[in-house]
Design an enzyme around this catalytic site. Structure first.
Site, PDB file in Angstrom:
ATOM      1  N   GLU A 233       0.830  -1.100  -0.015  1.00  0.00           N
ATOM      2  CA  GLU A 233       0.082  -0.143   0.144  1.00  0.00           C
ATOM      3  C   GLU A 233       0.949   1.267   0.252  1.00  0.00           C
ATOM      4  O   GLU A 233       1.278   1.594   0.931  1.00  0.00           O
ATOM      5  CB  GLU A 233      -0.729  -0.082   1.314  1.00  0.00           C
ATOM      6  N   CYS A 267      -2.308   9.658   2.497  1.00  0.00           N
ATOM      7  CA  CYS A 267      -2.045   8.840   1.099  1.00  0.00           C
ATOM      8  C   CYS A 267      -2.870   9.312   0.038  1.00  0.00           C
ATOM      9  O   CYS A 267      -2.295   9.349  -1.095  1.00  0.00           O
ATOM     10  CB  CYS A 267      -1.823   7.484   1.390  1.00  0.00           C
TER      11      CYS A 267
HETATM   12  P1  NAD Z   1       7.862   4.890   5.225  1.00  0.00           P
HETATM   13  O1  NAD Z   1       7.796   4.379   4.018  1.00  0.00           O
HETATM   14  O2  NAD Z   1       8.845   6.018   5.319  1.00  0.00           O
HETATM   15  O3  NAD Z   1       7.710   3.988   6.509  1.00  0.00           O
HETATM   16  C1  NAD Z   1       6.763   3.321   6.707  1.00  0.00           C
HETATM   17  C2  NAD Z   1       7.088   2.043   7.484  1.00  0.00           C
HETATM   18  O4  NAD Z   1       8.076   1.241   6.822  1.00  0.00           O
HETATM   19  C3  NAD Z   1       7.685   2.543   9.014  1.00  0.00           C
HETATM   20  O5  NAD Z   1       7.069   1.663   9.836  1.00  0.00           O
HETATM   21  C4  NAD Z   1       9.077   2.441   8.675  1.00  0.00           C
HETATM   22  O6  NAD Z   1       9.804   2.054  10.109  1.00  0.00           O
HETATM   23  C5  NAD Z   1       9.303   1.189   7.859  1.00  0.00           C
HETATM   24  N1  NAD Z   1      10.643   1.099   7.110  1.00  0.00           N
HETATM   25  C6  NAD Z   1      11.580   2.147   7.003  1.00  0.00           C
HETATM   26  N2  NAD Z   1      12.304   1.459   6.241  1.00  0.00           N
HETATM   27  C7  NAD Z   1      12.135   0.343   6.155  1.00  0.00           C
HETATM   28  C8  NAD Z   1      12.888  -0.568   5.307  1.00  0.00           C
HETATM   29  N3  NAD Z   1      14.012  -0.546   4.578  1.00  0.00           N
HETATM   30  N4  NAD Z   1      12.304  -1.967   5.290  1.00  0.00           N
HETATM   31  C9  NAD Z   1      10.905  -2.135   5.779  1.00  0.00           C
HETATM   32  N5  NAD Z   1      10.431  -1.415   6.579  1.00  0.00           N
HETATM   33  C10 NAD Z   1      11.008  -0.127   6.677  1.00  0.00           C
HETATM   34  O7  NAD Z   1       6.261   5.806   5.182  1.00  0.00           O
HETATM   35  P2  NAD Z   1       6.165   6.933   6.114  1.00  0.00           P
HETATM   36  O8  NAD Z   1       6.676   8.063   6.093  1.00  0.00           O
HETATM   37  O9  NAD Z   1       5.696   6.249   7.416  1.00  0.00           O
HETATM   38  O10 NAD Z   1       4.427   7.169   5.422  1.00  0.00           O
HETATM   39  C11 NAD Z   1       4.151   8.009   4.437  1.00  0.00           C
HETATM   40  C12 NAD Z   1       4.166   7.186   3.103  1.00  0.00           C
HETATM   41  O11 NAD Z   1       3.187   6.160   3.079  1.00  0.00           O
HETATM   42  C13 NAD Z   1       3.598   8.027   1.882  1.00  0.00           C
HETATM   43  O12 NAD Z   1       4.286   7.971   0.707  1.00  0.00           O
HETATM   44  C14 NAD Z   1       2.016   7.685   1.823  1.00  0.00           C
HETATM   45  O13 NAD Z   1       1.623   8.043   0.403  1.00  0.00           O
HETATM   46  C15 NAD Z   1       2.252   6.433   1.972  1.00  0.00           C
HETATM   47  N6  NAD Z   1       0.983   5.756   2.688  1.00  0.00           N
HETATM   48  C16 NAD Z   1       0.259   4.948   1.993  1.00  0.00           C
HETATM   49  C17 NAD Z   1      -0.973   4.360   2.334  1.00  0.00           C
HETATM   50  C18 NAD Z   1      -1.664   3.323   1.560  1.00  0.00           C
HETATM   51  O14 NAD Z   1      -2.893   3.067   2.094  1.00  0.00           O
HETATM   52  N7  NAD Z   1      -1.576   3.422   0.266  1.00  0.00           N
HETATM   53  C19 NAD Z   1      -1.455   4.917   3.699  1.00  0.00           C
HETATM   54  C20 NAD Z   1      -0.806   5.713   4.469  1.00  0.00           C
HETATM   55  C21 NAD Z   1       0.540   6.238   3.867  1.00  0.00           C
END
Ligand code: NAD
Length: 482
Positions: A233, A267
């Site tokens: 997602e 998002c």
């Molecule tokens: P992010 O990708 O920075 O982090 C998301 C999660 O991934 C966190 O728990 C983080 O600790 C973890 N993470 C970080 N590096 C990782 C790695 N190498 N491997 C595995 N996990 C890792 O995202 P964010 O800043 O927390 O959220 C914002 C983003 O999420 C935006 O791009 C937004 O559009 C997207 N988003 C999508 C949805 C959806 O339903 N499609 C919903 C909410 C947010």
């Protein structure tokens, strides 16, 4: 604010959570424990229903505490937005799962086909084992608990890693889940990107990742080593297209909700708006009226959400600085002042190479671009990554259909924003750079189950004849292959 909510907020602002990060070496044995417990006793339908009921009751009774934890993590977040976006969404999804669980889990008889007569065939929805959930910070309860509840409904055990940017909410989730589930059924790992990377490399039976497209690529690479099935997602730039027939006041009101709810940190927020060029400035004025009506006086203090941290605030300020360097017209729609508080701001007709047209904005800045023809607007969107959400605004069905025909998006709300997320029966998910797979309702239940096909052979079966020497059954084979 009610008294118990104020007390909860004081508790969360007064202290940082006491937990520390989960040591990375603890991740594999915890997964092992979850898997052993699952193998020893797979949750039956009664167990799943009970689990969901207890989760619902526990969250319902701690909504004030939840909103306080989120507000403390954000610096400030509207309590009402937390109740709707992180409370109502989860409760209504759990209700939907509970109401449909029996039907979705029931084995389905299917026809085996006359060639296999008299065999019988069925499909059983089997739980897959342990589902990993990695969640982001922007709706930190919603995006952790909806995947978790879906995995539980499908009969799985769950290992959750919430975002490190909302540590108080992560601690809230850890405590809530420890109260509801035994440690062999649900576990929580706390930590940042290193923990996330190690977590994504665990051999889960399914992994649901919600977060940025950039991290999603890393998660997919890590999952590939174990061939872990994934639901991704992700994010991206979700456009709104306002057609020339649509009333501007209503468009502005609904765009304002979609864009400035949670300070634009959604998002599926409309990332930018395309409007017929003749009405561009009128749309901006209508947006200004909306913003003034919403956040005038004390409104901003209670109802407008802060930027999650100073790094994200600096990133957003960078978009505005870049726009200023380019001489673009930038309109702050309200005078708001405060730490990590960025006023709703419109940027007019940014060119493609402006920083805010290159990346997902994920904040309260809204580019408004005028188009000459609807075809031009559709082509503009279609030339970019497939968006997570698409918002056509028109009362003319043909215009809406033209947009839907020209752009394939993850999900669509027509003549409004965000709301397709809340329709439990609609599969929610992206496509291409905005994600793969879907959840919510049956889509999530199916994604976290194995559709097990079973063919039951009878004592006497025509297929027993299908063996050499084939010359003896030549006529039968030719009759089957007709
Ligand atoms: P992010 O990708 O920075 O982090 C998301 C999660 O991934 C966190 O728990 C983080 O600790 C973890 N993470 C970080 N590096 C990782 C790695 N190498 N491997 C595995 N996990 C890792 O995202 P964010 O800043 O927390 O959220 C914002 C983003 O999420 C935006 O791009 C937004 O559009 C997207 N988003 C999508 C949805 C959806 O339903 N499609 C919903 C909410 C947010």
């Amino acid at each position: 604010m009610p008294r118990n909510a104020a007390a909860a907020l004081r508790r969360y602002t007064a202290r940082m959570p006491a937990h520390s990060d989960t040591p990375i070496e603890e991740l594999p044995p915890t997964l092992g424990r979850l898997r052993d417990a699952w193998r020893a006793r797979k949750p039956d339908r009664t167990q799943r229903g009970d689990d969901l009921a207890r989760l619902r009751a526990a969250l319902r009774s701690r909504l004030d505490e939840m909103a306080a934890a989120i507000a403390a993590d954000f610096g400030h977040r509207s309590v009402h937005e937390s109740l709707v976006a992180d409370g109502l969404t989860v409760l209504s999804e759990i209700d939907h799962l509970r109401a449909n669980l029996r039907r979705w889990a029931k084995p389905r008889r299917v026809g085996a086909g006359w060639r296999l007569w008299p065999a019988r065939a069925e499909v059983r929805m089997e739980p897959v084992g342990v589902v990993g959930v990695i969640s982001p910070w922007n709706y930190p309860v919603n995006l952790a608990l909806i995947p978790l509840a879906t995995a539980i409904a499908a009969g799985n055990h769950v290992y959750l890693k919430p975002s490190e940017l909302t540590p108080r909410t992560a601690e809230f989730l850890r405590a809530l889940l420890a109260e509801v589930f035994p440690p062999g059924r649900v576990a929580v790992a706390l930590g940042g990107s290193d923990t996330g990377a190690a977590f994504a490399a665990l051999p889960f039976d399914h992994l649901v990742f919600t977060g940025s497209t950039a991290v999603g690529r890393k998660v997919m690479a890590a999952a590939a080593a174990n061939l872990t099935p994934l639901t991704l997602e992700l994010g991206g730039k979700s456009p709104a297209i306002v057609c020339a027939d649509f009333p501007l006041e209503q468009a502005a009101a609904r765009l304002a909700t979609g864009k400035w709810f949670n300070g634009g940190q959604t998002c599926i927020a409309p990332d930018y708006v395309l409007v017929d060029a003749a009405r561009r400035d009128a749309l901006v004025e209508a947006l200004r009226r909306e913003v003034r009506a919403r956040y005038a006086g004390d409104g901003a203090a209670s109802d407008y959400t802060r930027i999650i941290n100073s790094a994200h605030a600096a990133r957003l300020q960078g978009y505005l600085d870049d726009a200023a360097r380019r001489g673009l017209t930038t309109v702050a729609l309200a005078e708001l002042d405060g730490d990590r508080l960025l006023a709703p701001t419109v940027v007019l007709d940014p060119p493609d190479d402006a920083a805010l047209m290159q990346e997902e904005i994920f904040g309260p800045i809204l580019p408004v671009l005028g188009y000459a023809t609807l075809d031009e607007a559709i082509a503009f969107v279609a030339a970019r990554d497939r968006p997570l959400a698409l918002y056509p605004f028109s009362r003319d069905r043909r215009c809406v259909e033209r947009i839907l025909d020209g752009v394939l998006a993850g999900g669509v709300t027509v003549n409004d924003t965000l709301l397709h997320f809340g329709a439990n029966a609609l599969p929610f998910g992206g496509i291409g750079a905005s994600g793969m797979g879907a959840y919510h309702g049956r889509a999530g239940f199916d994604a976290m189950s194995k559709a097990l096909p079973i063919l039951w052979q009878r004592r006497l079966a025509a297929s027993d004849l299908l063996k050499p020497p084939y010359a003896r059954i030549d006529r039968i084979v030719r009759w089957l292959v007709r």
